[in-house]
Design a protein around this motif. Structure first.
Motif, short mmCIF file in Angstrom:
data_model
loop_
_atom_site.label_atom_id
_atom_site.label_comp_id
_atom_site.label_asym_id
_atom_site.label_seq_id
_atom_site.Cartn_x
_atom_site.Cartn_y
_atom_site.Cartn_z
N LYS A 1 0.84 -1.20 0.00
CA LYS A 1 0.00 0.00 0.00
C LYS A 1 0.87 1.25 0.00
N LEU A 2 1.99 1.19 0.79
CA LEU A 2 2.92 2.32 0.83
C LEU A 2 3.51 2.58 -0.55
N LYS A 3 3.84 1.46 -1.23
CA LYS A 3 4.44 1.57 -2.55
C LYS A 3 3.43 2.20 -3.52
N ASP A 4 2.18 1.72 -3.43
CA ASP A 4 1.11 2.27 -4.29
C ASP A 4 0.93 3.76 -4.03
N ALA A 5 1.15 4.16 -2.77
CA ALA A 5 0.97 5.57 -2.41
C ALA A 5 2.17 6.42 -2.84
N GLY A 6 3.19 5.80 -3.44
CA GLY A 6 4.28 6.56 -4.00
C GLY A 6 5.59 6.52 -3.22
N PHE A 7 5.64 5.77 -2.15
CA PHE A 7 6.91 5.64 -1.42
C PHE A 7 7.75 4.55 -2.07
N PRO A 8 9.03 4.78 -2.35
CA PRO A 8 9.85 3.77 -3.03
C PRO A 8 10.33 2.67 -2.10
N VAL A 9 9.40 1.99 -1.39
CA VAL A 9 9.81 0.93 -0.47
C VAL A 9 9.84 -0.42 -1.17
N SER A 10 10.63 -1.33 -0.62
CA SER A 10 10.65 -2.70 -1.12
C SER A 10 9.42 -3.43 -0.56
N THR A 11 8.85 -4.38 -1.36
CA THR A 11 7.70 -5.13 -0.86
C THR A 11 8.11 -6.53 -0.41
N ASP A 12 9.42 -6.83 -0.49
CA ASP A 12 9.88 -8.15 -0.05
C ASP A 12 10.08 -8.17 1.45
N ILE A 13 9.05 -7.87 2.17
CA ILE A 13 9.18 -7.76 3.62
C ILE A 13 8.06 -8.53 4.29
N ILE A 14 8.43 -9.38 5.24
CA ILE A 14 7.39 -10.19 5.87
C ILE A 14 7.35 -10.05 7.38
N THR A 15 8.28 -9.31 7.96
CA THR A 15 8.20 -9.11 9.41
C THR A 15 8.20 -7.63 9.75
N VAL A 16 7.67 -7.32 10.91
CA VAL A 16 7.53 -5.92 11.33
C VAL A 16 8.90 -5.26 11.49
N ASP A 17 9.87 -6.01 12.04
CA ASP A 17 11.20 -5.43 12.29
C ASP A 17 11.85 -4.95 10.99
N THR A 18 11.86 -5.82 9.98
CA THR A 18 12.49 -5.43 8.72
C THR A 18 11.71 -4.30 8.08
N ALA A 19 10.41 -4.28 8.30
CA ALA A 19 9.57 -3.21 7.74
C ALA A 19 9.97 -1.87 8.33
N VAL A 20 10.21 -1.85 9.64
CA VAL A 20 10.59 -0.61 10.31
C VAL A 20 11.90 -0.08 9.71
N THR A 21 12.90 -0.98 9.58
CA THR A 21 14.19 -0.57 9.03
C THR A 21 14.02 0.00 7.63
N GLU A 22 13.22 -0.69 6.82
CA GLU A 22 13.02 -0.28 5.43
C GLU A 22 12.37 1.09 5.34
N ILE A 23 11.34 1.29 6.16
CA ILE A 23 10.62 2.57 6.11
C ILE A 23 11.55 3.70 6.55
N MET A 24 12.33 3.44 7.62
CA MET A 24 13.28 4.44 8.12
C MET A 24 14.28 4.80 7.04
N LYS A 25 14.75 3.78 6.31
CA LYS A 25 15.74 3.98 5.26
C LYS A 25 15.16 4.89 4.18
N VAL A 26 13.92 4.58 3.77
CA VAL A 26 13.29 5.34 2.69
C VAL A 26 13.04 6.78 3.13
N LEU A 27 12.68 6.93 4.40
CA LEU A 27 12.44 8.28 4.90
C LEU A 27 13.74 9.04 5.14
N GLY A 28 14.84 8.31 5.01
CA GLY A 28 16.15 8.94 5.17
C GLY A 28 16.51 9.27 6.60
N ARG A 29 16.07 8.43 7.56
CA ARG A 29 16.43 8.71 8.95
C ARG A 29 17.37 7.66 9.51
#
Lengths: 282, 267
Positions: A254-282
């Motif tokens: 859904k994030l990707k559809d909304a225009g954020f360049p995140v990877s969708t190969d994510i199946i756990t919350v922990d990796t999701a947090v890291t990925e989102i932080m990375k994309v947000l540049g923090r």
């Protein structure tokens, strides 16, 4: 202990008007020490498949080979097999029957023909493994809470020291806390004993978190058989089967559809947090 | 083995017999069963046979289904025929060692075989063509007059329909528990009598527990929907007589007439 399922087909009520194919040409190889998540929609044949693995149901055609031997052969020791391939049915608490918890857990090892001492030792160990405290040992199993009953019933199978432990929707009807406790217990049992675990489940989250291989059943056939990461790449197909992907993976889509360049190969919350932080540049 | 029991089993089909009012079928079965015992000569069974063939043809239920019900009583049938054949006193027609077969014996055994066979097939026609719900509805309405003498007709029929409804559920449950105990190494089909009976404990205890649990759940669900017995209760599909039911009653009256006439004529 390796299990090979070779071109297995199973039909209910063959030769009558009610005939239906539950399993259609299944091929599967289960290696030592794997943690397999078996998922599929209701009626996809999951439960039928696991009942083939310890010889409770006999295939209509094809076969199951355990350590190279065909379990359908005449004279194959099915009792021994059922000790080695432990199957915990859905709502296993419905099978409790003894006057106290300890005796009930003894039922399995006793049937294997073990000595009294060995039987009791195993029952004690199994009850400890599932986290039942000593004070409950001599209570009637019918006086326990739902979650405790479930754990006692699982101990009843564990006490046979199976090399392969199959659980058919063990978390059905448990509250979130009970569910997490049970699944964590399974992981620690696997670490302690090194047994293979096959977890039949409806919950994508559970299998994504615990299993290292996922087998997806659809209409009696195997649709996917791969690592969780690979299987959950087939989001659209899974949705068509009425299954879907874990909530967190769905969120990433859904994030990707909304225009954020995140990877969708994510199946756990922990990796999701890291990925989102990375994309947000923090 | 449990699955061979056809009692209360319904065979769905589109036929006049299926659509008949259950009261007609209940009375019809009663008349048919009575007629089997009114007749005193072999000729008297000819109209019964014709009637049965007519009903089976009209019901569109395969004959093999009727015969399946016979399997369950095959032993009883053979047992009573043999007993009657050898133990009836009368004119001896055949002797072998100590066994005597008499003319009267052959007659009684023959009657017995015909009566039992017709009885089972006749009543299975009713259960095969009537859903359990319809059947109990018919009983409730048909026996409604007993309410006057304070027989709890509604309660009895409700109990009957619940009992019938639970047969397949408990059968499935037995299957499940059996498998679960087999997975724990239980063995149901080897060993001597004593061992086998003992092996049933792990099956029967959970089965009883689950039956009680289900009964409790059902009672709760019924109360939650304000069930309070038959007084003033209406039905979604009340039983109503149609033209075909009148014709059904007419045919039944005719059949009964023929049987009684034969009984008087063929003394």
């Amino acid at each position: 202990m390796s299990i090979i399922v070779n071109h297995l087909t199973y039909r209910y009520n063959p030769g009558t008007a009610m005939e239906s194919t539950a399993l259609d040409d299944i091929n599967l190889k289960i290696e030592d020490g794997e943690f397999i998540g078996l998922i599929g929609h209701t009626g996809s044949g999951k439960s039928t498949l696991v009942q083939q693995l310890n010889g409770i149901l006999k295939p209509t055609s094809g076969g199951v080979y355990v350590d190279g031997a065909d379990i359908g052969d005449d004279g194959y020791d099915l009792k021994k097999l059922r000790g080695e391939v432990g199957l915990v049915f859905q709502y296993p608490e419905h099978q409790l029957f003894e006057t106290d918890v300890f005796k009930d857990v003894c039922f399995g090892p006793k049937n294997l023909g073990l000595t009294q001492k060995e039987t009791e030792l195993r029952a004690y160990e199994a009850l400890k493994q599932v986290g039942i405290a000593d004070e409950y040992f001599y209570q009637s199993p019918f006086d326990l809470s739902g979650g405790q009953k479930r754990r006692v019933a699982i101990a009843g199978v564990l006490a046979m020291k199976p090399k392969v432990l199959i659980l058919d929707e063990p978390t059905a009807g448990l509250d979130p806390k009970g569910r997490d406790e049970l699944l964590d217990k399974l992981t620690s049992i696997r670490q302690d004993t090194g047994c293979t675990i096959i977890l039949v489940s409806h919950s994508m989250e559970d299998v994504a978190r615990y299993a290292d291989r996922i087998v997806v059943m659809h209409k009696g056939r195997i649709a996917f058989d791969d690592t969780p990461m690979e299987v959950f790449k087939h989001r659209d197909e899974l949705k068509e089967m009425g299954l879907g992907v874990p909530g967190i993976t769905e969120t990433m889509y859904k994030l990707k559809d909304a225009g954020f360049p995140v990877s969708t190969d994510i199946i756990t919350v922990d990796t999701a947090v890291t990925e989102i932080m990375k994309v947000l540049g923090r | 083995m449990l699955r061979d029991i056809t009692l209360g089993q319904y065979y769905p089909a589109e036929s006049v017999i299926h659509r008949l009012d259950p009261r007609v079928k209940l009375l019809g079965t009663l008349i048919f069963l009575t007629s089997l015992f009114i007749t005193k000569s072999f000729y008297g069974y000819i109209p019964a046979l014709l009637f049965l063939i007519f009903i089976i043809k009209a019901s569109k239920v395969p004959f093999s289904f009727m015969v399946r019900g016979m399997k369950a009583i095959a032993f009883l049938l053979v047992f009573s025929v043999v007993l009657n054949l050898f133990l009836t006193q009368g004119d001896v027609v055949f002797t072998w060692w100590k066994l005597k077969i008499t003319k009267q014996g052959i007659q009684t055994a023959g009657f017995m075989a015909i009566r039992l066979t017709f009885l089972i097939i006749g009543s299975s026609v009713m259960t095969l063509t009537t859903t359990p719900n319809n059947l109990t509805d018919g009983l409730e309405k048909g026996l409604g007059f007993l309410k006057i003498i304070h027989v709890p007709v509604h309660e009895i029929s409700m109990m009957m329909s619940i009992a019938l409804r639970f047969i397949p559920i408990l059968m499935e449950e037995t299957d499940k528990i059996m498998k679960a105990q087999m997975a724990r190494g239980a063995d149901f089909d080897s060993g001597n009598m004593f061992k086998r009976v003992k092996a049933l404990v792990p099956l029967l205890v959970p089965l009883f527990v689950s039956a009680f649990r289900r009964a409790n759940d059902l009672a709760m669900a019924m109360e939650a929907r304000c069930y309070r017995g038959g007084e003033g209760r209406t039905k979604m599909k009340p039983l109503k007589y149609h033209r075909r039911d009148a014709i059904g009653y007419l045919i039944l009256a005719l059949y009964l007439g023929v049987i009684i006439a034969l009984r008087i004529l063929l003394k």
